[in-house]
Design an enzyme around this catalytic site. Sequence first.
Site, PDB file in Angstrom:
ATOM      1  CG  HIS A 145      -1.234  -3.957 -11.578  1.00  0.00           C
ATOM      2  ND1 HIS A 145      -1.242  -5.002 -10.682  1.00  0.00           N
ATOM      3  CD2 HIS A 145      -0.863  -2.861 -10.869  1.00  0.00           C
ATOM      4  CE1 HIS A 145      -0.874  -4.558  -9.489  1.00  0.00           C
ATOM      5  NE2 HIS A 145      -0.654  -3.255  -9.569  1.00  0.00           N
ATOM      6  NE  ARG A 151      -5.448   2.100  -6.538  1.00  0.00           N
ATOM      7  CZ  ARG A 151      -4.712   1.429  -5.690  1.00  0.00           C
ATOM      8  NH1 ARG A 151      -4.878   0.132  -5.569  1.00  0.00           N
ATOM      9  NH2 ARG A 151      -3.822   2.022  -4.928  1.00  0.00           N
TER      10      ARG A 151
HETATM   11  O1  PNS Z   1       2.955  -1.144  -6.858  1.00  0.00           O
HETATM   12  P1  PNS Z   1       3.520  -0.132  -5.893  1.00  0.00           P
HETATM   13  O2  PNS Z   1       4.208  -0.814  -4.741  1.00  0.00           O
HETATM   14  O3  PNS Z   1       2.490   0.860  -5.451  1.00  0.00           O
HETATM   15  O4  PNS Z   1       4.638   0.684  -6.718  1.00  0.00           O
HETATM   16  C1  PNS Z   1       5.355   1.745  -6.131  1.00  0.00           C
HETATM   17  C2  PNS Z   1       6.608   2.092  -6.948  1.00  0.00           C
HETATM   18  C3  PNS Z   1       7.446   0.857  -7.204  1.00  0.00           C
HETATM   19  C4  PNS Z   1       6.187   2.663  -8.280  1.00  0.00           C
HETATM   20  C5  PNS Z   1       7.394   3.165  -6.141  1.00  0.00           C
HETATM   21  O5  PNS Z   1       7.507   2.745  -4.809  1.00  0.00           O
HETATM   22  C6  PNS Z   1       8.784   3.408  -6.697  1.00  0.00           C
HETATM   23  O6  PNS Z   1       8.935   4.034  -7.734  1.00  0.00           O
HETATM   24  N1  PNS Z   1       9.802   2.850  -6.016  1.00  0.00           N
HETATM   25  C7  PNS Z   1      11.185   2.935  -6.431  1.00  0.00           C
HETATM   26  C8  PNS Z   1      12.027   3.721  -5.446  1.00  0.00           C
HETATM   27  C9  PNS Z   1      11.956   5.206  -5.756  1.00  0.00           C
HETATM   28  O7  PNS Z   1      12.259   5.640  -6.864  1.00  0.00           O
HETATM   29  N2  PNS Z   1      11.539   5.979  -4.757  1.00  0.00           N
HETATM   30  C10 PNS Z   1      11.375   7.404  -4.875  1.00  0.00           C
HETATM   31  C11 PNS Z   1      10.007   7.738  -5.414  1.00  0.00           C
HETATM   32  S1  PNS Z   1       9.822   9.459  -5.685  1.00  0.00           S
END
Ligand code: PNS
Length: 159
Positions: free
Chosen positions: A17, A90
């Site tokens: 990260h 990744r």
């Molecule tokens: O570290 P992660 O858990 O892989 O991050 C995932 C994250 C937080 C980037 C993704 O789940 C997200 O954007 N969640 C917010 C909810 C949202 O906007 N969902 C629709 C995505 S198209």
Amino acid sequence: MRRAVCPGSFDPVTLGHLDIVERASKIYDEVVVAVLVNKKKSSLYTVEERMAHLTEVTAGYGNVKVDSFYGLLVDYCRTQQIPVIVKGLRAISDFDYELQMAQMNHGLAGVETMFMTTNPLYSFLSSSLVKEVATFGGDVSGLVPELVHTSLLERMARP
Ligand code: PNS
């Protein structure tokens, strides 16, 4: 001013990260690291703890802010007026879901997603694996920032 958001769960923040955040901080004037508040998912660290870790490990960059958000990322982007999401890729296994999210976020609100290829040193790394390895006493010292490593050791030593 060019601003971007690096969103994620960061439970805990890893060196993978941090590599993406650092590289993004060299491209954008300001980078906001935004921690998702996810009430459905159980986590090792609270959002406040994750934000404290992130604040400490990004302090040296100068143009990185740490925040949290609940709900849709595009709504956060809209309220904060951030037009770009930066994500690390990744491996090809990340691509399908990341592509779907990028296209959804663009379709919903016109928010762009910029992908950075992960440093190969960290291409196998995830917060979930770090937690699993640390839980069973494996060495994660080269995979997470020092303060997270110390904190994991302390957590795992608790009865
Ligand atoms: O570290 P992660 O858990 O892989 O991050 C995932 C994250 C937080 C980037 C993704 O789940 C997200 O954007 N969640 C917010 C909810 C949202 O906007 N969902 C629709 C995505 S198209």
